[in-house]
Every structure is written in structure tokens, then in C-alpha cells.
Design a protein around this motif. Structure first.
Motif, PDB file in Angstrom:
ATOM      1  N   LEU A 171     -11.298  51.231   2.608  1.00 14.03           N
ATOM      2  CA  LEU A 171     -11.937  50.822   3.862  1.00 14.03           C
ATOM      3  C   LEU A 171     -11.311  51.550   5.048  1.00 14.03           C
ATOM      4  O   LEU A 171     -12.022  51.999   5.962  1.00 14.03           O
ATOM      5  CB  LEU A 171     -11.803  49.311   4.032  1.00 14.03           C
ATOM      6  CG  LEU A 171     -12.669  48.451   3.096  1.00 14.03           C
ATOM      7  CD1 LEU A 171     -12.257  46.987   3.171  1.00 14.03           C
ATOM      8  CD2 LEU A 171     -14.149  48.608   3.422  1.00 14.03           C
ATOM      9  N   ALA A 172      -9.994  51.695   5.032  1.00 16.19           N
ATOM     10  CA  ALA A 172      -9.316  52.405   6.117  1.00 16.19           C
ATOM     11  C   ALA A 172      -9.722  53.876   6.141  1.00 16.19           C
ATOM     12  O   ALA A 172      -9.934  54.463   7.211  1.00 16.19           O
ATOM     13  CB  ALA A 172      -7.804  52.270   5.963  1.00 16.19           C
ATOM     14  N   ALA A 173      -9.846  54.477   4.952  1.00  9.24           N
ATOM     15  CA  ALA A 173     -10.195  55.896   4.873  1.00  9.24           C
ATOM     16  C   ALA A 173     -11.626  56.158   5.348  1.00  9.24           C
ATOM     17  O   ALA A 173     -11.882  57.172   5.989  1.00  9.24           O
ATOM     18  CB  ALA A 173     -10.017  56.400   3.444  1.00  9.24           C
ATOM     19  N   ILE A 174     -12.537  55.251   5.034  1.00  5.59           N
ATOM     20  CA  ILE A 174     -13.928  55.428   5.468  1.00  5.59           C
ATOM     21  C   ILE A 174     -13.991  55.583   6.982  1.00  5.59           C
ATOM     22  O   ILE A 174     -14.686  56.458   7.508  1.00  5.59           O
ATOM     23  CB  ILE A 174     -14.784  54.237   5.001  1.00  5.59           C
ATOM     24  CG1 ILE A 174     -14.957  54.269   3.476  1.00  5.59           C
ATOM     25  CG2 ILE A 174     -16.156  54.251   5.692  1.00  5.59           C
ATOM     26  CD1 ILE A 174     -15.602  53.020   2.907  1.00  5.59           C
ATOM     27  N   GLU A 175     -13.233  54.753   7.683  1.00  3.71           N
ATOM     28  CA  GLU A 175     -13.239  54.799   9.152  1.00  3.71           C
ATOM     29  C   GLU A 175     -12.408  55.968   9.673  1.00  3.71           C
ATOM     30  O   GLU A 175     -12.842  56.689  10.573  1.00  3.71           O
ATOM     31  CB  GLU A 175     -12.708  53.474   9.687  1.00  3.71           C
ATOM     32  CG  GLU A 175     -12.773  53.361  11.194  1.00  3.71           C
ATOM     33  CD  GLU A 175     -12.458  51.946  11.671  1.00  3.71           C
ATOM     34  OE1 GLU A 175     -11.759  51.826  12.697  1.00  3.71           O
ATOM     35  OE2 GLU A 175     -12.911  50.976  11.029  1.00  3.71           O
ATOM     36  N   ARG A 176     -11.205  56.160   9.105  1.00  2.00           N
ATOM     37  CA  ARG A 176     -10.287  57.187   9.620  1.00  2.00           C
ATOM     38  C   ARG A 176     -10.800  58.595   9.344  1.00  2.00           C
ATOM     39  O   ARG A 176     -10.751  59.466  10.227  1.00  2.00           O
ATOM     40  CB  ARG A 176      -8.914  56.995   8.972  1.00  2.00           C
ATOM     41  CG  ARG A 176      -7.858  57.989   9.453  1.00  2.00           C
ATOM     42  CD  ARG A 176      -6.550  57.821   8.714  1.00  2.00           C
ATOM     43  NE  ARG A 176      -6.654  58.187   7.312  1.00  2.00           N
ATOM     44  CZ  ARG A 176      -6.601  57.344   6.303  1.00  2.00           C
ATOM     45  NH1 ARG A 176      -6.449  56.035   6.523  1.00  2.00           N
ATOM     46  NH2 ARG A 176      -6.704  57.754   5.042  1.00  2.00           N
ATOM     47  N   GLU A 177     -11.289  58.848   8.114  1.00  2.00           N
ATOM     48  CA  GLU A 177     -11.711  60.192   7.714  1.00  2.00           C
ATOM     49  C   GLU A 177     -13.170  60.466   8.040  1.00  2.00           C
ATOM     50  O   GLU A 177     -13.646  61.572   7.803  1.00  2.00           O
ATOM     51  CB  GLU A 177     -11.474  60.379   6.207  1.00  2.00           C
ATOM     52  CG  GLU A 177     -10.069  60.084   5.728  1.00  2.00           C
ATOM     53  CD  GLU A 177      -9.046  61.046   6.276  1.00  2.00           C
ATOM     54  OE1 GLU A 177      -9.443  62.179   6.648  1.00  2.00           O
ATOM     55  OE2 GLU A 177      -7.853  60.698   6.324  1.00  2.00           O
ATOM     56  N   ARG A 178     -13.880  59.465   8.549  1.00  2.63           N
ATOM     57  CA  ARG A 178     -15.304  59.591   8.849  1.00  2.63           C
ATOM     58  C   ARG A 178     -16.071  60.041   7.607  1.00  2.63           C
ATOM     59  O   ARG A 178     -16.834  61.015   7.612  1.00  2.63           O
ATOM     60  CB  ARG A 178     -15.555  60.551  10.013  1.00  2.63           C
ATOM     61  CG  ARG A 178     -14.805  60.207  11.291  1.00  2.63           C
ATOM     62  CD  ARG A 178     -15.230  58.837  11.810  1.00  2.63           C
ATOM     63  NE  ARG A 178     -16.625  58.803  12.227  1.00  2.63           N
ATOM     64  CZ  ARG A 178     -17.310  57.680  12.444  1.00  2.63           C
ATOM     65  NH1 ARG A 178     -16.725  56.494  12.242  1.00  2.63           N
ATOM     66  NH2 ARG A 178     -18.574  57.732  12.837  1.00  2.63           N
ATOM     67  N   ILE A 179     -15.857  59.329   6.520  1.00  2.35           N
ATOM     68  CA  ILE A 179     -16.471  59.646   5.234  1.00  2.35           C
ATOM     69  C   ILE A 179     -17.986  59.488   5.333  1.00  2.35           C
ATOM     70  O   ILE A 179     -18.491  58.521   5.923  1.00  2.35           O
ATOM     71  CB  ILE A 179     -15.880  58.756   4.128  1.00  2.35           C
ATOM     72  CG1 ILE A 179     -14.457  59.251   3.802  1.00  2.35           C
ATOM     73  CG2 ILE A 179     -16.744  58.748   2.873  1.00  2.35           C
ATOM     74  CD1 ILE A 179     -13.648  58.322   2.942  1.00  2.35           C
ATOM     75  N   THR A 180     -18.707  60.442   4.742  1.00  2.00           N
ATOM     76  CA  THR A 180     -20.169  60.418   4.788  1.00  2.00           C
ATOM     77  C   THR A 180     -20.795  60.047   3.440  1.00  2.00           C
ATOM     78  O   THR A 180     -21.895  59.513   3.396  1.00  2.00           O
ATOM     79  CB  THR A 180     -20.715  61.793   5.209  1.00  2.00           C
ATOM     80  OG1 THR A 180     -20.336  62.780   4.233  1.00  2.00           O
ATOM     81  CG2 THR A 180     -20.175  62.193   6.578  1.00  2.00           C
TER      82      THR A 180
END
Length: 356
Positions: A171-180
Motif C-alpha cells: 500500500l505504501a509503495a502504490i502511493e510512493r512509487e505512483r504504481i500504475t
């Protein structure tokens, strides 16, 4: 090191030592590339050393010892002479081993043509571009994650590699890395949706949520589309029929159950077939079969199993399904898992869907 013409064998290190030894011996491995942390696992290290394989260790914390080479030192060493690496389209590129649930693992041989075609199809089917940030959380020794990750890299996308699944970290990575592009198992999506931190997570970067390997409960699909990403798709394939073979766009057909596999990707033909090799029409139940450029060369050292898998000129998946009125394939069960009761064939997958 004399292995320029070698084929990749992606090894499942979660197997027991006997199974790992079977894979290395059956594939006639000449060299092992291994992460330094894994090389410190006593059972793995003892096995590799006993087999006497050339061992290349990857990781800054490893210092080369007798019988090992360090990857950085090897990569920086100029070759003694130019390597002649010309390969044909149908030459062996990699061997992926099956899970071995019904016996010893089978070595599934793929050509450069089949892998390259599958990767291009993966990028095209999911509209991957250089602007994408793609999650790689499933094991890379599985064909699905290998196809997604390498297909994304082929078009210049960014890959976010995770060493195992943790809902908080994801969940943190989705927001931090702007995962598409988020690709997970249904159980992983379920964990993300149920986690308290989900309420505070920004999912606005997501353009695609993809799942596979198991049916998605209809209520979970609806929750993901509402709260995480409106575009949810299922991708299917097999080790023998390099993924993807079919894609189901749940967003376009929200009324259908999670066992709908959708339509074939470009270049792949899909049908339901009876035991006599007859292709079946909509509403008729049979074995799901495929044809296409991503089919495997055969099972390593097993011509009988190879012949059985390609009867009547099609690849036989061992899955049971039927085409619906829209031309979508409905997965019913594994051929060996159908329940026979009262003279009827009952799908265990359908029973699970009702219970869920």
C-alpha cells in the motif's frame, strides 16, 4: 565462462533439496547464478557444492571463495574472444519447471520465438508503455510474473521489485512509487482491501489491476473497482502456453462470474474440445485447448507427455470450460478435479464461488 549458448532455468528455491537436485540434474545444469543470501542457506550451498557446478554469486556481501565467482567481477571481465551468439527463432531459450503436484517436475522447453511472442502480446494486451510503473511481487520462477515483468521492460516501463508480499509495504509503495499496474493474486487483493491502511492510501496512479491463477470472488471484484481501480482484468496462461493466452476485462462485463476467462489475445486461438478431438460450440463443455506462437517446444526428455499435450494439433491445458454466447471462455474446473455426483459433473470452482 562458456555458457553463452545456454538456456535459462529459473529455479524455485522453495522446493525441498531433493526436488531442486532433480531440476538441476534433469536440466543438466552447467552453472548456477545465486543470490548471496540464498547461498548462505546450508542445504542449498551443500547441494550446489556437491554437484560441482560453476557457481556465480550475486550480492555485495559475498566474497568469492574456492569454487565460486562473484557476479560483479565476472561481468566486468572482458571476454577472451568475441562470442558467437547467433540463435534461431526456434532454438531453446528457457526451461520452466512445473510445480510437480502429480509427480516430479516436468521441464517445459520454450523457444526464443514463443517467449518473445508472449512478451510482446503481454505488453500489447495490457497497453504497457514507458510511462508505466509495474509491480513485480510474484515469484520470477513462475511464467506469469516473468512475462509481466519482462514484457513491461521491453517497452521501457519501470519495474518495482518486491521480495515477497506485505500489504503494508505494498500500500505504501502504490502511493510512493505512483504504481500504475498492480498484478496480484486474489488473496493478495483481499488482504489489501481489508487492511485498515487502505482508507488512507492514494490509489489515483493506478490504471490497471490484474489478477490470475485463481478465480476472483464477485464481491471482491466489485470492491476493487469501486475503491482501488475501475479497470480490473484477469490474465491466463500456462507454463506450456506462455502467458497471456486469454484476458477477461471485468470492468466491461461486471455481471459475469469470476470464472470467466474472457477472449484470446492476439495470435492465440482458443476452443473447447471433446475427447475425440471435435471442437465444441457455445454451451458445450470440453477441455480448453489453444494454438499459437507461444506454445512450448515440448517436455524435456519426455516425448510421450509432449505427444499427449499436443493431440489433434492443439495444446491441451487439462482445464475444463465452455464458450458462452459472447464467445468468452468460462473456466469450470481442472479436468482431474471435476466432482461426479448423481450422474452429473459438478465444478468445484462453482461450489467455491457459491460459498464465497
Amino acid at each position: 565462462v562458456g555458457i553463452a549458448h545456454g538456456a535459462l532455468v529459473a529455479l524455485n528455491v522453495q522446493l525441498d533439496a531433493a526436488s531442486i537436485e532433480h531440476v538441476l540434474s534433469h536440466a543438466e545444469a552447467s552453472a548456477v547464478f545465486i543470490d548471496a543470501a540464498l547461498f548462505e542457506v546450508a542445504a542449498l550451498r551443500t547441494l550446489v557444492e556437491r554437484l560441482g557446478l560453476l557457481t556465480v554469486v550475486i550480492g555485495a556481501q559475498h566474497h568469492a571463495t574456492a569454487g565460486t565467482l562473484h557476479f560483479d567481477a565476472l561481468a566486468s571481465r572482458p571476454p577472451a574472444q568475441p562470442l558467437a551468439t547467433a540463435r534461431g527463432d526456434d532454438d531453446l531459450a528457457l526451461i520452466m519447471y512445473t510445480s510437480g503436484t502429480t509427480g516430479k517436475q516436468k521441464g517445459v522447453m520454450h523457444s526464443h520465438r514463443s517467449v518473445h511472442g508472449a512478451l510482446l502480446s503481454c505488453a500489447q494486451s495490457f497497453e504497457a508503455t514507458e510511462r508505466d510503473v509495474v509491480v513485480s511481487v510474484l515469484p520470477l520462477f513462475h511464467c506469469a510474473q516473468h512475462a509481466i515483468s519482462t514484457g513491461a521492460l521491453m517497452v521501457g516501463a519501470t519495474l518495482w521489485l518486491a521480495n515477497g508480499f506485505d500489504p503494508v509495504a505494498m500500500l505504501a509503495a502504490i502511493e510512493r512509487e505512483r504504481i500504475t499496474w498492480l498484478s496480484c493474486l486474489p488473496m493478495m487483493f483481499d488482504a489489501l482491501m481489508k487492511h485498515p491502511q487502505r482508507q488512507q492510501t492514494d490509489f489515483s496512479s493506478l490504471r490497471l489491476c490484474m489478477y490470475g491463477l485463481a478465480p476472483m470472488p464477485k464481491n471482491l471484484l466489485a470492491d476493487i473497482r469501486r475503491d482501488m481501480c475501475p479497470d480490473v482484468r484477469l490474465g491466463t496462461g500456462q507454463t506450456e502456453m506462455y502467458p497471456p493466452t486469454m484476458v477477461y476485462r471485468a470492468s466491461d462485463h461486471p455481471d459475469k462470474d469470476g470464472n470467466c476467462w474472457g477472449a484470446s489475445v492476439a495470435g492465440v486461438e482458443t476452443a473447447a474440445m471433446d475427447d475425440d478431438g471435435r471442437l465444441l460450440g457455445p454451451g458445450q463443455v470440453g477441455e480448453i485447448v489453444h494454438r499459437g506462437p507461444n506454445v512450448f517446444l515440448g517436455y524435456l526428455k519426455d516425448p510421450e507427455a509432449t505427444a499427449a499435450a499436443r493431440r489433434f494439433g492443439w495444446h491441451h491445458t487439462g482445464d475444463i470450460g465452455m464458450l458462452d454466447a459472447d464467445g468468452h471462455m468460462l473456466f469450470l474446473d481442472r479436468k482431474k478435479d471435476m466432482i461426479k455426483t448423481g450422474g452429473e459433473n459438478v465444478s468445484s470452482v462453482k461450489l467455491e464461488a457459491v460459498l464465497l
